[in-house]
Design a protein around this motif. Structure first.
Motif, short mmCIF file in Angstrom:
data_model
loop_
_atom_site.label_atom_id
_atom_site.label_comp_id
_atom_site.label_asym_id
_atom_site.label_seq_id
_atom_site.Cartn_x
_atom_site.Cartn_y
_atom_site.Cartn_z
N GLU A 70 1.58 -6.05 -0.74
CA GLU A 70 0.79 -6.01 0.48
C GLU A 70 1.52 -5.15 1.51
O GLU A 70 2.71 -5.34 1.76
N VAL A 71 0.79 -4.18 2.07
CA VAL A 71 1.34 -3.29 3.07
C VAL A 71 0.52 -3.40 4.35
O VAL A 71 -0.58 -3.92 4.35
N GLU A 87 -0.53 8.34 -10.62
CA GLU A 87 -1.81 8.04 -11.26
C GLU A 87 -2.50 6.87 -10.57
O GLU A 87 -1.99 5.74 -10.56
N ILE A 88 -3.65 7.14 -9.98
CA ILE A 88 -4.47 6.09 -9.37
C ILE A 88 -5.31 5.49 -10.49
O ILE A 88 -6.11 6.17 -11.11
N VAL A 89 -5.09 4.21 -10.76
CA VAL A 89 -5.76 3.53 -11.87
C VAL A 89 -7.09 2.93 -11.43
O VAL A 89 -8.02 2.82 -12.22
N HIS A 90 -7.17 2.55 -10.16
CA HIS A 90 -8.39 1.95 -9.59
C HIS A 90 -8.49 2.46 -8.15
O HIS A 90 -7.52 2.37 -7.41
N GLY A 98 -11.96 -10.02 1.09
CA GLY A 98 -11.26 -9.72 2.34
C GLY A 98 -10.05 -8.81 2.25
O GLY A 98 -9.25 -8.78 3.18
N VAL A 99 -9.90 -8.09 1.15
CA VAL A 99 -8.80 -7.14 1.05
C VAL A 99 -9.34 -5.74 0.81
O VAL A 99 -10.45 -5.56 0.33
N ARG A 100 -8.55 -4.76 1.17
CA ARG A 100 -8.79 -3.35 0.85
C ARG A 100 -7.64 -2.98 -0.07
O ARG A 100 -6.48 -3.25 0.25
N ARG A 101 -7.94 -2.40 -1.24
CA ARG A 101 -6.89 -2.20 -2.23
C ARG A 101 -7.15 -1.03 -3.16
O ARG A 101 -8.27 -0.53 -3.25
N ILE A 112 0.32 -1.43 -10.31
CA ILE A 112 0.60 -2.10 -9.05
C ILE A 112 -0.66 -2.13 -8.20
O ILE A 112 -1.28 -1.09 -7.94
N ASN A 113 -1.04 -3.32 -7.76
CA ASN A 113 -2.15 -3.54 -6.84
C ASN A 113 -1.58 -3.41 -5.43
O ASN A 113 -0.76 -4.22 -5.02
N VAL A 114 -1.98 -2.37 -4.71
CA VAL A 114 -1.52 -2.16 -3.33
C VAL A 114 -2.66 -2.55 -2.41
O VAL A 114 -3.78 -2.06 -2.56
N LEU A 115 -2.38 -3.43 -1.44
CA LEU A 115 -3.46 -3.99 -0.64
C LEU A 115 -3.06 -4.23 0.81
O LEU A 115 -1.89 -4.31 1.14
#
Length: 118
Positions: A70-71, A87-90, A98-101, A112-115
């Motif tokens: 989480e950032v 590489e952007i996987v998603h 309620g998240v943007r990721r 890695i899920n960055v959110l």
């Protein structure tokens, strides 16, 4: 461009045994703080940012991530990762919970899920 600030890092365990995992990690002091049926997050009551998630499979993405970070500014993180050639996987998107990721693959092949929370 300034780097985003990290708020929390959380490992994700892929498993069909959500209840058993909750009971097991409960023996170490974790408590359930979120459960959407396909992902459950456990946290330490004394240190709430100390968390672990257990996930059957991701509801809206093609792969199950290995960790979440989480950032404070997910858009800046996304721009930095794209600029680096990672590489952007998603793709970056807003989720109904309620998240943007987005998901990115690290140099070790981990997803890695960055959110950020909205």
């Amino acid at each position: 461009m300034s780097s985003p600030s990290v708020r929390r890092v959380m490992p994700i365990i892929r498993s069909e045994a959500l209840e058993e995992s909750r009971d097991f990690y409960g023996l170490l002091g974790f408590e359930e703080v979120m459960n959407h049926g396909w992902i459950m997050t456990l946290a330490s009551p004394s240190t709430p940012a100390a968390q672990i998630s257990v996930m059957t499979s991701d509801k809206t993405a093609p792969v199950t991530p290995d960790a979440s970070i989480e950032v404070d500014d997910v858009d800046a993180a996304y721009a930095a990762m794209r600029e680096s050639g990672a590489e952007i996987v998603h793709p970056l998107q807003d989720e109904e919970w309620g998240v943007r990721r987005f998901f990115v693959r690290d140099p070790n092949g981990r997803v890695i899920n960055v959110l950020s929370h909205r």
